[in-house]
Design an enzyme around this catalytic site. Structure first.
Site, PDB file in Angstrom:
ATOM      1  CD1 TRP A 137      -2.833   1.505   0.549  1.00  0.00           C
ATOM      2  CD2 TRP A 137      -1.993   2.011   2.612  1.00  0.00           C
ATOM      3  NE1 TRP A 137      -3.556   2.456   1.002  1.00  0.00           N
ATOM      4  CE2 TRP A 137      -3.313   2.766   2.084  1.00  0.00           C
ATOM      5  CE3 TRP A 137      -1.518   2.046   3.571  1.00  0.00           C
ATOM      6  CZ2 TRP A 137      -3.605   3.789   3.042  1.00  0.00           C
ATOM      7  CZ3 TRP A 137      -1.906   2.927   4.739  1.00  0.00           C
ATOM      8  CH2 TRP A 137      -2.896   3.822   4.373  1.00  0.00           C
ATOM      9  CG  ASP A 219      -1.878  -1.966   7.415  1.00  0.00           C
ATOM     10  OD1 ASP A 219      -2.980  -2.006   8.067  1.00  0.00           O
ATOM     11  OD2 ASP A 219      -1.739  -1.425   6.479  1.00  0.00           O
ATOM     12  CE  LYS A 255      -9.906  -0.089   3.110  1.00  0.00           C
ATOM     13  NZ  LYS A 255      -9.329   0.320   1.812  1.00  0.00           N
TER      14      LYS A 255
END
Ligand code: LMR
Length: 409
Positions: A137, A219, A255
């Site tokens: 990312w 993460d 999300k």
């Protein structure tokens, strides 16, 4: 021209994923398709407000005891303790021994930044060298550099030829990293590749991290999206804890709750000694106070209400299965259509990969043609958000991919 303090301010390039989204929204073409930004879309290609979120939000509005007073600097305790339990598991030794805790942050990004600030300014035992996967990312690099890390280095992750994890080179890179470096790892649903290490591979990764005395920053932005099961998706994080490692983990609820703009995140800290907890919390308090003072309440209240109620949790888990199931189906659908068209290359990686993103292997020029000619928006790395596909546009997307693969290098 009159002097301005800002004359010498240079300009920076836009952030690809948000720029892409803006261009998609502006595009007037009726066939346009958004495979860019990592946000869930329903089969109608609409954002989905989860029914459980709507339900809880309504009850919050009606609850006369709720007001808009400040939250504590480290956030809503009922939220962060439930979030930490969701990550580490109810039977976590670290939790039971009071060696683990969470603090509410501005989504997963805020958790990563707080972690990076904390490591850079309060933990002299780590070097200011952070390792990120190639690819990752894109924000990981920026976050650690802005927090004051001197260097962000890359470790191998993706084998482009095999379209799989490059474990051997990843382990070599971690083995070669200077002791006490920070290593950033995706807990599940690796962004952008959709390829996670297997459990056995994680065991090898953890062994090297331990042996080389690297500090793990995990993460976790997609818990539930990889397998549809929250516990299975937390396996790697729990393995780090079970192996006695100290680490931090950034959790995002953007999300899996579909509350992207509410900025609900949690920074979980796992230490080996309960007595360090108050000291760490005191440092995090200063960092947050000196940054945004305290986090917003509404989104955290919603997540807290769900995670602290068995019935609501069950309802939410159903929503997660709906979302992860749709992602799986769309992978299958696209793969089937490309194979039926006889599109050159193999397409099994679309269904081998997991979660929201597929790493298609399309070249940058092919991606650009998809955008320019077909109004199909995707990152130049070839990453697509599979939620942008639906039975209604799968033919269009597959034919466009076929066209660029057969005509563009
Ligand atoms: C993405 O990867 O598309 C999302 O996580 C959005 C972002 O902030 O980059």
């Amino acid at each position: 021209m009159a002097f301005s303090w800002f004359d010498e301010v240079g300009s920076m390039p836009p952030i690809e994923v948000f720029e892409l989204n803006r261009k998609f929204l502006e595009d007037k073409d009726t066939n346009k398709v958004n495979l860019g930004i990592g946000a869930y879309r329903s089969e109608e290609l609409k954002p989905w407000v989860l029914p459980v979120v709507k339900q809880v939000e309504r009850s919050i509005v009606e609850d006369a005891s709720i007001n808009f007073e400040y939250l504590p600097i480290l956030g809503l305790e009922s939220f962060s303790s439930a979030a930490t339990r969701m990550l580490l598991g109810a039977d976590s030794a670290a939790l039971n021994e009071n060696r683990a805790f969470g603090v509410q942050t501005l989504s997963g990004t805020g958790a990563l930044r707080l972690a990076a600030d904390f490591l850079a300014s309060c933990v002299p035992s780590v070097t200011k060298i952070a390792y990120i996967s190639t690819p990752t990312w894109e924000n990981h690099r920026l976050l650690f550099l802005k927090a004051g890390f001197n260097e962000v280095r890359e470790y191998h992750y993706w084998d482009a030829e095999k379209r799989a994890l490059d474990l051997k080179n990843m382990l070599n890179d971690l083995n070669d990293a200077p002791e006490r470096s920070v290593v950033i790892l995706h807990a599940c649903s690796h962004n952008p590749t959709g390829v996670d290490p297997t459990r056995d591979e994680w065991k090898e990764i953890v062994k090297i991290i331990k042996a080389r005395k690297l500090f793990p920053v995990l993460d976790s932005a997609y818990q539930g999206f990889a397998s549809g099961d929250l516990d299975a998706d937390a396996w790697a994080v729990r393995h780090f804890a079970e192996q006695g490692l100290e680490f931090v983990c950034a959790q995002s609820f953007a999300k899996n709750f579909g509350i992207y703009s509410s900025r609900v995140g949690n920074l979980v800290v796992v230490t080996s000694k309960a007595e360090t907890v108050p000291k760490i919390k005191s440092q995090l308090t200063i960092l947050v106070r000196g940054n945004y003072s305290n986090p917003p309440a509404q989104g955290a209240r919603i997540v807290s209400a769900v995670l602290n109620d068995e019935k609501l949790t069950q309802l939410w888990k159903e929503h997660i299965r709906t979302m992860s199931g749709r992602m799986k189906n769309m992978r299958q659908l696209l793969r089937g259509k490309l194979e039926a068209l006889g599109t050159p290359g193999t397409w099994n990686h679309l269904t081998d990969q997991i979660g929201m993103f597929a790493y298609t292997g399309l070249t940058e020029a092919q991606c650009q043609q998809l955008i320019d000619k077909h109004h199909i928006y995707l990152l130049k790395s070839g990453r697509i958000n599979v939620c942008g596909i639906a039975p209604g546009n799968a033919d269009y997307v597959a034919k466009a991919i076929h066209e660029v693969v057969t005509t563009v290098k």
